[in-house]
Scaffold this motif. Sequence first.
Motif, PDB file in Angstrom:
ATOM      1  N   LEU A  34      17.088   3.667  14.018  1.00 24.20           N
ATOM      2  CA  LEU A  34      17.628   5.023  13.943  1.00 24.20           C
ATOM      3  C   LEU A  34      18.380   5.249  12.641  1.00 24.20           C
ATOM      4  CD1 LEU A  34      18.879   5.731  17.585  1.00 24.20           C
ATOM      5  CD2 LEU A  34      17.043   6.899  16.361  1.00 24.20           C
ATOM      6  N   PHE A  35      19.159   4.259  12.199  1.00 22.87           N
ATOM      7  CA  PHE A  35      19.816   4.359  10.886  1.00 22.87           C
ATOM      8  C   PHE A  35      18.769   4.470   9.778  1.00 22.87           C
ATOM      9  CE2 PHE A  35      23.755   2.264  12.692  1.00 22.87           C
ATOM     10  CZ  PHE A  35      24.581   3.351  12.452  1.00 22.87           C
ATOM     11  N   PHE A  36      17.727   3.655   9.886  1.00 23.67           N
ATOM     12  CA  PHE A  36      16.676   3.596   8.880  1.00 23.67           C
ATOM     13  C   PHE A  36      15.944   4.932   8.782  1.00 23.67           C
ATOM     14  CE2 PHE A  36      12.310   2.318   7.602  1.00 23.67           C
ATOM     15  CZ  PHE A  36      12.611   1.707   6.388  1.00 23.67           C
ATOM     16  N   ILE A  37      15.510   5.454   9.942  1.00 24.08           N
ATOM     17  CA  ILE A  37      14.814   6.744   9.962  1.00 24.08           C
ATOM     18  C   ILE A  37      15.767   7.867   9.567  1.00 24.08           C
ATOM     19  CG2 ILE A  37      13.705   8.437  11.466  1.00 24.08           C
ATOM     20  CD1 ILE A  37      11.888   6.156  10.726  1.00 24.08           C
ATOM     21  N   GLY A  38      17.041   7.751  10.009  1.00 20.62           N
ATOM     22  CA  GLY A  38      18.028   8.776   9.660  1.00 20.62           C
ATOM     23  C   GLY A  38      18.208   8.930   8.160  1.00 20.62           C
ATOM     24  N   GLU A  39      18.130   7.808   7.431  1.00 23.15           N
ATOM     25  CA  GLU A  39      18.252   7.880   5.966  1.00 23.15           C
ATOM     26  C   GLU A  39      17.088   8.651   5.362  1.00 23.15           C
ATOM     27  OE1 GLU A  39      17.861   4.875   2.174  1.00 23.15           O
ATOM     28  OE2 GLU A  39      18.971   4.156   3.931  1.00 23.15           O
TER      29      GLU A  39
END
Length: 318
Positions: free
Chosen positions: A229-234
């Motif tokens: 989620l952090f990765f996609i959020g970036e």
Amino acid sequence: MSELALAWSNVILILAVVFSFAALLSWIERRLLGVWQDRYGPNRVGPFGLLQIVADAIKLLAKEDWVPPFAEKTLFVLAPVIIAITTLLAFAVVPVAPGIGVVDLNIGLLFFLAMSSLGVYSIVLGGWASNNKYSLLGGFRAAAQMLSYEVFMGLSLMGVVMLTGSFNLRDIVAAQEDLWFCIPQILGFITFTVAGIAEARRLPFDLPEAENELVAGFHTEYSSMKFGLFFIGEYVGVILISAMMVTLFFGGWLGPLLSPLMWFLLKTFIVIGFFILLRASLPRPRYDQLMAYGWKVMLPLTLVNLLVTGAIVLAWES
């Protein structure tokens, strides 16, 4: 088609495109970095390495979903959800083309700034709830960086508001029919671009997760889909900032020959390519240099832009 059905179709379409392109962007970035740095990008899994996206998704889903026993469990789980929600909510006011968009708000620009500001809670809570010194330092860095750069991100857009007389993003696009705002608002465009890179925590401003100093910063303790989620959020954040730059300074969907939707997507992709090129070419500054650059260079530039724009608008009206 009823208004409700049209609204829901717009929501589903935009969500599908954003998530699909965010996943594809991880492959595009690695391929472009490979071209610009004269090396291979992903080229083993599938044609041109396209199935690397699928391999990464399987890897994230198959990893152990581990919550450290020393972490503040509720906030640890909640943090990556916040960044996904706030970034997607900000997309609600982005006018993709005439008739394509989730909602048309009179205060759309303020809503975008509000949602992008709330994203800092995700990073700070993730760093603090991990109960890890590297994560906490990354969270502190993110809080200082994002709050500082938020100040002149908002101020950099006030020149656009002065020229348009509205916070409505569709009105801002319509006002650029004769001249894109990237020309009369060149200072505002430059400062918004710098602030957008810092807000998205992209190189060279990825100090909250600087791997040579903080292991991985605020997401050191995260694994599986929480890290995903952090990765996609970036990547969703990069798409959001690029779409807003196109809307505010490059005429949005306006352009000859091609359809409005094609113009918007083409302009957005060019801006994303610029973001990736920055990552391939610029070194990471020291943290004190980053903060000094924001307060001592970018903030004065935004104030100068406000004064000059205000003076010109008043003189023109009188």
